[in-house]
Design a protein around this motif. Structure first.
Motif, PDB file in Angstrom:
ATOM      1  N   GLU A  82       0.830  -1.211   0.000  1.00 47.69           N
ATOM      2  CA  GLU A  82       0.000   0.000   0.000  1.00 47.69           C
ATOM      3  C   GLU A  82       0.865   1.262   0.000  1.00 47.69           C
ATOM      4  OE1 GLU A  82      -3.659  -2.374   2.172  1.00 47.69           O
ATOM      5  OE2 GLU A  82      -2.410  -1.036   3.365  1.00 47.69           O
ATOM      6  N   LEU A 132      -8.258   6.702  -1.178  1.00 44.00           N
ATOM      7  CA  LEU A 132      -8.605   5.770  -0.092  1.00 44.00           C
ATOM      8  C   LEU A 132      -7.918   6.161   1.224  1.00 44.00           C
ATOM      9  CD1 LEU A 132      -8.438   2.382  -2.042  1.00 44.00           C
ATOM     10  CD2 LEU A 132     -10.445   3.771  -1.524  1.00 44.00           C
ATOM     11  N   MET A 153      -6.409  -0.800   5.828  1.00 43.90           N
ATOM     12  CA  MET A 153      -7.223  -1.142   4.657  1.00 43.90           C
ATOM     13  C   MET A 153      -7.690  -2.595   4.800  1.00 43.90           C
ATOM     14  SD  MET A 153      -7.158   1.442   2.463  1.00 43.90           S
ATOM     15  CE  MET A 153      -6.305   3.025   2.530  1.00 43.90           C
ATOM     16  N   ALA A 181     -16.871  -3.249  -2.186  1.00 42.76           N
ATOM     17  CA  ALA A 181     -16.988  -1.771  -2.257  1.00 42.76           C
ATOM     18  C   ALA A 181     -17.963  -1.444  -3.380  1.00 42.76           C
ATOM     19  CB  ALA A 181     -15.615  -1.144  -2.512  1.00 42.76           C
ATOM     20  N   GLU A 213     -20.427   3.648  -1.199  1.00 42.52           N
ATOM     21  CA  GLU A 213     -19.311   4.290  -1.887  1.00 42.52           C
ATOM     22  C   GLU A 213     -19.814   5.294  -2.918  1.00 42.52           C
ATOM     23  OE1 GLU A 213     -16.434   3.839  -0.785  1.00 42.52           O
ATOM     24  OE2 GLU A 213     -16.536   1.933   0.245  1.00 42.52           O
ATOM     25  N   SER A 250     -14.616   6.671  -5.011  1.00 45.58           N
ATOM     26  CA  SER A 250     -14.058   5.746  -4.009  1.00 45.58           C
ATOM     27  C   SER A 250     -14.248   4.290  -4.435  1.00 45.58           C
ATOM     28  CB  SER A 250     -14.651   6.010  -2.624  1.00 45.58           C
ATOM     29  OG  SER A 250     -16.029   5.753  -2.603  1.00 45.58           O
ATOM     30  N   ALA A 262     -11.222   1.659  -5.123  1.00 48.18           N
ATOM     31  CA  ALA A 262     -11.164   0.297  -4.562  1.00 48.18           C
ATOM     32  C   ALA A 262     -10.878  -0.718  -5.664  1.00 48.18           C
ATOM     33  CB  ALA A 262     -12.481  -0.028  -3.860  1.00 48.18           C
ATOM     34  N   ARG A 309      -8.610  -2.738  -2.549  1.00 41.34           N
ATOM     35  CA  ARG A 309      -8.828  -2.562  -1.106  1.00 41.34           C
ATOM     36  C   ARG A 309      -9.692  -1.340  -0.821  1.00 41.34           C
ATOM     37  NH1 ARG A 309      -3.735  -3.863  -2.486  1.00 41.34           N
ATOM     38  NH2 ARG A 309      -2.880  -4.409  -0.486  1.00 41.34           N
ATOM     39  N   THR A 310     -10.138  -1.253   0.435  1.00 41.42           N
ATOM     40  CA  THR A 310     -10.924  -0.098   0.884  1.00 41.42           C
ATOM     41  C   THR A 310     -10.594   0.129   2.355  1.00 41.42           C
ATOM     42  OG1 THR A 310     -13.175   0.828   0.807  1.00 41.42           O
ATOM     43  CG2 THR A 310     -12.990  -1.370   1.688  1.00 41.42           C
ATOM     44  N   PRO A 311     -10.741   1.345   2.875  1.00 39.27           N
ATOM     45  CA  PRO A 311     -10.456   1.553   4.304  1.00 39.27           C
ATOM     46  C   PRO A 311     -11.449   0.785   5.184  1.00 39.27           C
ATOM     47  CG  PRO A 311     -10.751   3.658   3.148  1.00 39.27           C
ATOM     48  CD  PRO A 311     -11.135   2.593   2.192  1.00 39.27           C
TER      49      PRO A 311
END
Ligand code: F3S
Length: 394
Positions: free
Chosen positions: A7, A26, A38, A134, A155, A159, A163, A168-170
């Protein structure tokens, strides 16, 4: 926020400019919402596809990302502003069509499936219970969280795209157990006789609980179609992203009914239904908001069998559902009546108001909400009545 080595590399631009931009989006979101880290996602649904909503600025943003960006996980797309192959039959002009096709081309270069549906779960993008995803279509977000038990925040277009380009996403919001707890108990005292009654209930409850999580009690049975209409309505009058329904949705058994109570009575149902009806005779009829399932298409075919439509009638569904409809013969009946399939698009994201229509009949509370925002008048009625309206002798 803790970032893994990969990341950090994405953020530093070591894997390309688009991935860097995506990681910046993100990381900023993670910071705002206090995410510790994440989480990998297995599926993305991207909204923000219609040129009507994106405009030239949105198209430019997408073209920039498409220079070196690529989807890393299964990613599908929301409806566009027109049928992608047959837009002239829908009355769309060449200028709009040209811009819309440029938007689609950018998404294609990004490696995104051109599914153009708001019901990805009916068209091959089917997450399972507990999966982190996401998704950026509010009705599908509610359905995925509540009915499937997957985990997604609401989302936005950028965003969700971020992703997709990073995988990935937070980790915050509805990805965490503690934020999936209901906030209001909805005591359902009214009989619910049709999927459209579920839609009206969703419209009422969304307005009442805003961005809370309702826990419905007292519903004996609910078809997937009813839950689809309910999900869409909850997300349009309010900011609901998830609900529980006792004995019906998968996480309800682990939840306690909250002390904050909201009754939903027969009077609330009648008043909400009345609220969703304007004056006027429909000159346009459309169903499939969210996009129709094959079960709904079958019901429409049965109702249209042997009839002719007298008013423009759109049945909005994914190409996948339409393909199945072709195979089993529903398409022949529906198109034989003069009704039209609206694949890739819908009555809300297509520029219907510019086609000259004034009053739309639909069985979707969500469609009523957004069509009104576009200056159209609406009539809310059950699917059967929509078909009757479309085939009335005039
Ligand atoms: Fe889908 Fe269009 Fe309704 S995108 S949920 S049919 S507004």
């Amino acid at each position: 926020m803790h970032l893994t080595q990969e990341e950090e590399e994405l953020l530093a631009g070591g894997q390309g400019r688009a991935a860097q931009k995506a990681m910046q989006i993100l990381a900023a979101l993670g910071k705002i919402y206090g995410a510790e880290r994440m989480v990998p996602v297995s599926s993305v649904q991207v909204s923000g596809v219609s040129y009507k909503n994106l405009g030239d600025a949105g198209l430019e943003f997408l073209n920039g990302l498409a220079e070196d960006g690529k989807a890393r996980v299964k990613t599908t797309l929301n409806p566009a502003g027109m049928n992608l192959t047959d837009w002239r039959a829908q009355g769309i002009d060449d200028e709009f069509a040209g811009k819309q096709l440029q938007v689609i081309d950018a998404y294609r270069r990004l490696g995104i499936e051109i599914s153009c549906t708001c019901t990805p779960y009916l068209a091959g993008n089917e997450p399972t219970f507990g999966e982190h995803i996401a998704w950026g279509e509010s009705s599908a977000v509610v359905y995925a969280n509540s009915v499937i038990g997957a985990r997604t925040n609401r989302e936005g277009g950028p965003s969700a795209l971020a992703a997709s380009l990073t995988g990935r996403t937070p980790l915050y919001g509805l990805h965490l157990d503690e934020n999936r707890v209901p906030t209001h108990t909805v005591g359902v005292e009214s009989p619910l006789r049709s999927p459209e009654d579920f839609a009206a209930m969703g419209y009422f409850v969304g307005k009442t609980v805003k961005d809370g999580i309702p826990y419905f009690r007292g519903v004996k049975r609910a078809s997937p179609e009813a839950l689809k209409l309910l999900s869409a309505a909850l997300a349009s009058s309010g900011g609901v992203a998830m609900f529980h329904m006792a004995l019906i949705t998968p996480e309800a058994k682990d939840m306690r009914a909250p002390a904050e109570r909201v009754p939903f009575t027969a009077r609330d149902l009648a008043e909400t239904t009345a609220l969703l009806n304007d004056e006027g005779t429909p000159d346009f009829v459309s169903v499939g908001c969210p996009h129709c399932s094959l079960t709904e298409v079958a019901a429409i075919a049965a109702l249209l069998d042997g009839k002719r439509v007298s008013t423009e009638f759109w049945i909005c569904c994914s190409r996948e559902v339409k393909r199945k409809s072709d195979i089993v013969g529903y398409t022949r009946v529906i198109e034989g009546s003069g009704a039209k399939f609206a694949t890739d698009t819908c009555m809300v994201v297509a520029p219907v108001e510019e086609l000259g229509y004034k009053v739309v009949a639909t069985n979707s509370a969500k469609a009523c909400h957004y069509l009104r925002n576009s200056g159209l008048r609406v009539r809310f009625m059950p699917l059967e009545e929509c078909v009757m309206e479309a085939t009335k002798r005039r």
